[in-house]
Design an enzyme around this catalytic site. Sequence first.
Site, PDB file in Angstrom:
ATOM      1  N   HIS A  72       0.707  -1.192   0.015  1.00 47.52           N
ATOM      2  CA  HIS A  72       0.090   0.040   0.190  1.00 47.52           C
ATOM      3  C   HIS A  72       1.057   1.199  -0.089  1.00 47.52           C
ATOM      4  O   HIS A  72       1.684   1.466   0.953  1.00 47.52           O
ATOM      5  CB  HIS A  72      -0.761  -0.091   1.268  1.00 47.52           C
ATOM      6  CG  HIS A  72      -2.196  -0.893   1.331  1.00 47.52           C
ATOM      7  ND1 HIS A  72      -3.316  -0.774   1.721  1.00 47.52           N
ATOM      8  CD2 HIS A  72      -2.265  -1.786   0.230  1.00 47.52           C
ATOM      9  CE1 HIS A  72      -4.069  -1.629   1.681  1.00 47.52           C
ATOM     10  NE2 HIS A  72      -3.783  -2.409   0.522  1.00 47.52           N
ATOM     11  N   TYR A 200      -9.533   5.029   7.658  1.00 49.31           N
ATOM     12  CA  TYR A 200      -9.480   5.389   8.987  1.00 49.31           C
ATOM     13  C   TYR A 200     -10.583   6.512   9.043  1.00 49.31           C
ATOM     14  O   TYR A 200     -10.686   7.476   8.416  1.00 49.31           O
ATOM     15  CB  TYR A 200      -8.007   6.085   9.435  1.00 49.31           C
ATOM     16  CG  TYR A 200      -7.128   5.066   9.642  1.00 49.31           C
ATOM     17  CD1 TYR A 200      -6.976   4.224  11.047  1.00 49.31           C
ATOM     18  CD2 TYR A 200      -6.362   4.509   8.651  1.00 49.31           C
ATOM     19  CE1 TYR A 200      -5.708   3.380  11.314  1.00 49.31           C
ATOM     20  CE2 TYR A 200      -5.259   3.577   8.918  1.00 49.31           C
ATOM     21  CZ  TYR A 200      -5.291   2.699  10.186  1.00 49.31           C
ATOM     22  OH  TYR A 200      -4.068   2.262  10.347  1.00 49.31           O
ATOM     23  N   PRO A 292      -4.127  -0.165  19.138  1.00 53.61           N
ATOM     24  CA  PRO A 292      -3.970  -0.641  17.652  1.00 53.61           C
ATOM     25  C   PRO A 292      -4.064   0.440  16.632  1.00 53.61           C
ATOM     26  O   PRO A 292      -3.677   0.064  15.425  1.00 53.61           O
ATOM     27  CB  PRO A 292      -5.181  -1.680  17.623  1.00 53.61           C
ATOM     28  CG  PRO A 292      -6.067  -1.392  18.449  1.00 53.61           C
ATOM     29  CD  PRO A 292      -5.422  -0.797  19.502  1.00 53.61           C
ATOM     30  N   LYS A 296       1.001  -0.634  15.298  1.00 53.87           N
ATOM     31  CA  LYS A 296       2.396  -0.499  15.669  1.00 53.87           C
ATOM     32  C   LYS A 296       2.798  -1.543  16.341  1.00 53.87           C
ATOM     33  O   LYS A 296       3.780  -1.963  16.595  1.00 53.87           O
ATOM     34  CB  LYS A 296       2.953   0.607  16.372  1.00 53.87           C
ATOM     35  CG  LYS A 296       3.053   1.939  15.712  1.00 53.87           C
ATOM     36  CD  LYS A 296       4.025   2.018  14.831  1.00 53.87           C
ATOM     37  CE  LYS A 296       4.181   3.154  13.621  1.00 53.87           C
ATOM     38  NZ  LYS A 296       3.881   2.435  12.231  1.00 53.87           N
ATOM     39  N   TYR A 383       3.704   6.217  10.070  1.00 56.00           N
ATOM     40  CA  TYR A 383       2.936   5.227   9.883  1.00 56.00           C
ATOM     41  C   TYR A 383       3.798   4.261   9.141  1.00 56.00           C
ATOM     42  O   TYR A 383       3.538   2.943   9.753  1.00 56.00           O
ATOM     43  CB  TYR A 383       1.722   5.809   9.055  1.00 56.00           C
ATOM     44  CG  TYR A 383       0.650   4.521   8.898  1.00 56.00           C
ATOM     45  CD1 TYR A 383      -0.264   4.636   9.657  1.00 56.00           C
ATOM     46  CD2 TYR A 383       0.831   3.823   7.826  1.00 56.00           C
ATOM     47  CE1 TYR A 383      -1.234   3.571   9.727  1.00 56.00           C
ATOM     48  CE2 TYR A 383      -0.039   2.691   7.594  1.00 56.00           C
ATOM     49  CZ  TYR A 383      -1.096   2.532   8.840  1.00 56.00           C
ATOM     50  OH  TYR A 383      -2.160   1.467   8.405  1.00 56.00           O
TER      51      TYR A 383
HETATM   52  P1  FAD Z   1       1.613 -12.121  21.404  1.00 57.48           P
HETATM   53  O1  FAD Z   1       1.341 -12.170  20.183  1.00 57.48           O
HETATM   54  O2  FAD Z   1       0.516 -11.933  22.273  1.00 57.48           O
HETATM   55  O3  FAD Z   1       2.174 -13.729  21.809  1.00 57.48           O
HETATM   56  C1  FAD Z   1       2.720 -14.096  23.198  1.00 57.48           C
HETATM   57  C2  FAD Z   1       2.428 -15.540  23.234  1.00 57.48           C
HETATM   58  O4  FAD Z   1       2.908 -15.919  24.528  1.00 57.48           O
HETATM   59  C3  FAD Z   1       1.123 -15.990  22.990  1.00 57.48           C
HETATM   60  O5  FAD Z   1       1.117 -16.982  22.094  1.00 57.48           O
HETATM   61  C4  FAD Z   1       0.835 -16.519  24.271  1.00 57.48           C
HETATM   62  O6  FAD Z   1      -0.121 -17.790  24.373  1.00 57.48           O
HETATM   63  C5  FAD Z   1       1.948 -17.045  24.870  1.00 57.48           C
HETATM   64  N1  FAD Z   1       2.161 -16.962  26.319  1.00 57.48           N
HETATM   65  C6  FAD Z   1       1.447 -16.085  27.364  1.00 57.48           C
HETATM   66  N2  FAD Z   1       1.633 -16.498  28.551  1.00 57.48           N
HETATM   67  C7  FAD Z   1       2.721 -17.547  28.579  1.00 57.48           C
HETATM   68  C8  FAD Z   1       3.227 -18.417  29.382  1.00 57.48           C
HETATM   69  N3  FAD Z   1       2.851 -18.202  30.824  1.00 57.48           N
HETATM   70  N4  FAD Z   1       3.802 -19.569  29.070  1.00 57.48           N
HETATM   71  C9  FAD Z   1       4.086 -19.709  27.851  1.00 57.48           C
HETATM   72  N5  FAD Z   1       3.583 -18.930  27.060  1.00 57.48           N
HETATM   73  C10 FAD Z   1       2.750 -17.791  27.240  1.00 57.48           C
HETATM   74  N6  FAD Z   1       0.127  -4.605  15.429  1.00 57.48           N
HETATM   75  C11 FAD Z   1       0.618  -3.956  14.276  1.00 57.48           C
HETATM   76  O7  FAD Z   1       1.839  -3.789  14.161  1.00 57.48           O
HETATM   77  N7  FAD Z   1      -0.197  -3.745  13.339  1.00 57.48           N
HETATM   78  C12 FAD Z   1      -1.580  -3.757  13.246  1.00 57.48           C
HETATM   79  O8  FAD Z   1      -2.229  -3.568  12.269  1.00 57.48           O
HETATM   80  C13 FAD Z   1      -2.039  -4.410  14.499  1.00 57.48           C
HETATM   81  N8  FAD Z   1      -3.372  -4.486  14.523  1.00 57.48           N
HETATM   82  C14 FAD Z   1      -3.990  -5.050  15.800  1.00 57.48           C
HETATM   83  C15 FAD Z   1      -5.274  -5.210  15.842  1.00 57.48           C
HETATM   84  C16 FAD Z   1      -5.755  -5.614  16.824  1.00 57.48           C
HETATM   85  C17 FAD Z   1      -7.295  -5.670  17.231  1.00 57.48           C
HETATM   86  C18 FAD Z   1      -4.985  -6.152  18.172  1.00 57.48           C
HETATM   87  C19 FAD Z   1      -5.608  -6.459  19.386  1.00 57.48           C
HETATM   88  C20 FAD Z   1      -3.513  -5.874  18.056  1.00 57.48           C
HETATM   89  C21 FAD Z   1      -3.062  -5.386  16.879  1.00 57.48           C
HETATM   90  N9  FAD Z   1      -1.923  -5.313  16.889  1.00 57.48           N
HETATM   91  C22 FAD Z   1      -1.187  -4.583  15.604  1.00 57.48           C
HETATM   92  C23 FAD Z   1      -0.945  -5.543  17.987  1.00 57.48           C
HETATM   93  C24 FAD Z   1      -0.107  -7.116  17.732  1.00 57.48           C
HETATM   94  O9  FAD Z   1      -1.069  -7.971  17.448  1.00 57.48           O
HETATM   95  C25 FAD Z   1       0.725  -7.412  18.948  1.00 57.48           C
HETATM   96  O10 FAD Z   1       1.532  -6.280  19.343  1.00 57.48           O
HETATM   97  C26 FAD Z   1       1.580  -8.853  18.749  1.00 57.48           C
HETATM   98  O11 FAD Z   1       0.619  -9.813  18.651  1.00 57.48           O
HETATM   99  C27 FAD Z   1       2.525  -8.732  19.734  1.00 57.48           C
HETATM  100  O12 FAD Z   1       3.166  -9.709  19.460  1.00 57.48           O
HETATM  101  P2  FAD Z   1       4.191 -10.755  20.647  1.00 57.48           P
HETATM  102  O13 FAD Z   1       4.636 -11.932  20.029  1.00 57.48           O
HETATM  103  O14 FAD Z   1       4.732  -9.757  21.322  1.00 57.48           O
HETATM  104  O15 FAD Z   1       2.847 -11.070  21.660  1.00 57.48           O
HETATM  105  C1  DHB Z   2      -5.438  -3.311  11.153  1.00 60.35           C
HETATM  106  C2  DHB Z   2      -5.404  -3.156  12.410  1.00 60.35           C
HETATM  107  C3  DHB Z   2      -5.000  -1.799  12.751  1.00 60.35           C
HETATM  108  O1  DHB Z   2      -5.021  -1.554  14.275  1.00 60.35           O
HETATM  109  C4  DHB Z   2      -4.636  -0.831  11.866  1.00 60.35           C
HETATM  110  O2  DHB Z   2      -4.111   0.285  12.427  1.00 60.35           O
HETATM  111  C5  DHB Z   2      -4.569  -1.133  10.685  1.00 60.35           C
HETATM  112  C6  DHB Z   2      -5.176  -2.561  10.249  1.00 60.35           C
HETATM  113  C7  DHB Z   2      -5.937  -4.665  10.667  1.00 60.35           C
HETATM  114  O3  DHB Z   2      -6.337  -5.499  11.573  1.00 60.35           O
HETATM  115  O4  DHB Z   2      -5.992  -4.761   9.531  1.00 60.35           O
END
Ligand code: FAD
Ligand code: DHB
Length: 388
Positions: A72, A200, A292, A296, A383
Site C-alpha cells: 500500500h 480510517y 491498535p 504499531k 505510519y
Molecule cells: P503475542 O502475540 O501476545 O504472543 C505471546 C505468546 O505468548 C502467545 O502465543 C501466548 O499464548 C504466549 N504466552 C503467554 N503467557 C505464556 C506463558 N505463561 N507461558 C508460555 N507462553 C505464554 N500490530 C501491528 O503492528 N499492526 C496492526 O495492524 C495491528 N493491529 C492489531 C489489531 C488488534 C485488534 C489487536 C488486538 C492488536 C493489533 N496489533 C497490531 C498488535 C499485535 O497484534 C501485537 O502487538 C503482537 O501480537 C505482539 O506480538 P508478541 O509476540 O509480542 O505477543
Molecule cells: C489493522 C489493524 C490496525 O490496528 C490498523 O491500524 C490497521 C489495520 C488490521 O487488523 O487490518
Amino acid sequence: MRTQVAIIGAGPAGLLLGQLLHKHGIDNIILERHTGEYVLSRIRAGVIEQVAVDLLDEAGVGARMHREGLVHDGTQICVDGVRHRIDFKALTGKTVMVYGQTEITKDLMDGRAAIGAPTVYGAQDVALHDFSSDQPRVTYRVDGQLHEIACDFIAGCDGSHGISRQSVPPAAISSYERIYPFGWLGLLSDTPPVSQELIYVRHQRGFALCSMRSPTRSRYYIQCSLDEEVEAWPDARFWDELKLRIDGEARVCLVTGPAIEKSIAPLRSFVAEPMRFGRLLLAGDAAHIVPPTGAKGLNLAASDVRYLSQALVEHYHEKSAAGLAHYSDRALARVWKAERFSWWLTTLLHALPGSAFDGKMQLAELDYLFGSRAAATAFAENYVGLPF
Ligand code: FAD
Ligand code: DHB
C-alpha cells in the site's frame, strides 16, 4: 535439558527471535502455553512496516508475504463523511505491506518446523528462575510432568499477560499506563474490501476502520464501549453501524457478508521499564502495549527482536556485552516514539466522551494534517515506520 536461549511465547516476537537466532547458530527452545492452532486463531495485526518486512526476509520466511501481501502506497482518512488521502510513497518514498499476523505466524511456524527447532506447545506453569545469576532456568509442565531447561538467557516474548514480566520483582520495574474509555469491535469476512486502501474513519458516532487481508477478505473495526458484549452484535447490527460511520461512496461499495470472526479488544497504552533484568530480556507485548490505531504493536515486537537478536549474536560471536548492555535503552527509545504516535492517532480519531472542546480540537488538528505537507509527512513517516 540445556539450551542457549529459552524463549517464552510462540507469538510473532518469540518465533521471529527463534528463527534469527537459529540462523546465527544460537540454540533455542520455545515454550508456548497454548496449542499452535489456538495461536493461529487470534486475528490481530494487518499492517507491516518495511523494517518488519526486511526482518522477515532476513529470517528466511518472507517469500509467501511477497507473493500474497498487498503493498500500500497510502491510506485514506475519512472525517465526518469526507475522505482525504495521505500518500506515503510521495511523502516518504516508503510503503507498507498489508499481510495478516496469522499468516506471518504461520510462515514463522513453518520456517521453524523446516529447520527442526524445538517448540513445546501446551507448556503449563512456566516459571522463570535465577535470571539475576549466570545460570537461569525455566521449569514447566506438560501432561502434569515437570521439565527443566538450563540456559544462558531467557527471552520473555509472552505478551501482555505472560509470566515473564510478572516474574520481575516489583521494585525493579516501572510501569506507565493509559487505559482508554473504549474498545474496538472487529469483524472478519470473506467479502472484497470496500476500498483499495485502508480507510480510517473519524465520526461523531465513533471511530471505524476499513481494512483487509486480501482482495477477497476484509477486516473492519468499530469503536465500541468497554462494557459491550460480542453477542449483542449480530452481523447485521455491525454492518448497519459501520454504514452510518463511513462516507457515501464507501457505503455504496461496501459488500457485507457473514462474519468469520468477531471480537472486542480494549485499547491501552502501556510501557514497562527497563526491558532487561540480568539474563531476562523482554520483547514485544510482554514489555509494552500500544492502542491498535497506529498499527504499531507487531512492528514494535519485530524491532525489539531485531535489537535483541543482534545483541545476542554480539554476545556469542563477538564476545561483546555492549549490545545486551544497550538493549533496553535502544528498544525503549523506539517504543516511546511508537507510543506517542499511537496515543496521538487514537486521541485524534475516536469519539471522546464528554468534551465538546476536545472534539473541536480533533477537527482543527485533522484540518492541519490535511493542509500541511509537513504535518502529512510527519504522519506518513511514523505510519510507515521510523528508521532505526
Ligand atoms: P503475542 O502475540 O501476545 O504472543 C505471546 C505468546 O505468548 C502467545 O502465543 C501466548 O499464548 C504466549 N504466552 C503467554 N503467557 C505464556 C506463558 N505463561 N507461558 C508460555 N507462553 C505464554 N500490530 C501491528 O503492528 N499492526 C496492526 O495492524 C495491528 N493491529 C492489531 C489489531 C488488534 C485488534 C489487536 C488486538 C492488536 C493489533 N496489533 C497490531 C498488535 C499485535 O497484534 C501485537 O502487538 C503482537 O501480537 C505482539 O506480538 P508478541 O509476540 O509480542 O505477543
Ligand atoms: C489493522 C489493524 C490496525 O490496528 C490498523 O491500524 C490497521 C489495520 C488490521 O487488523 O487490518
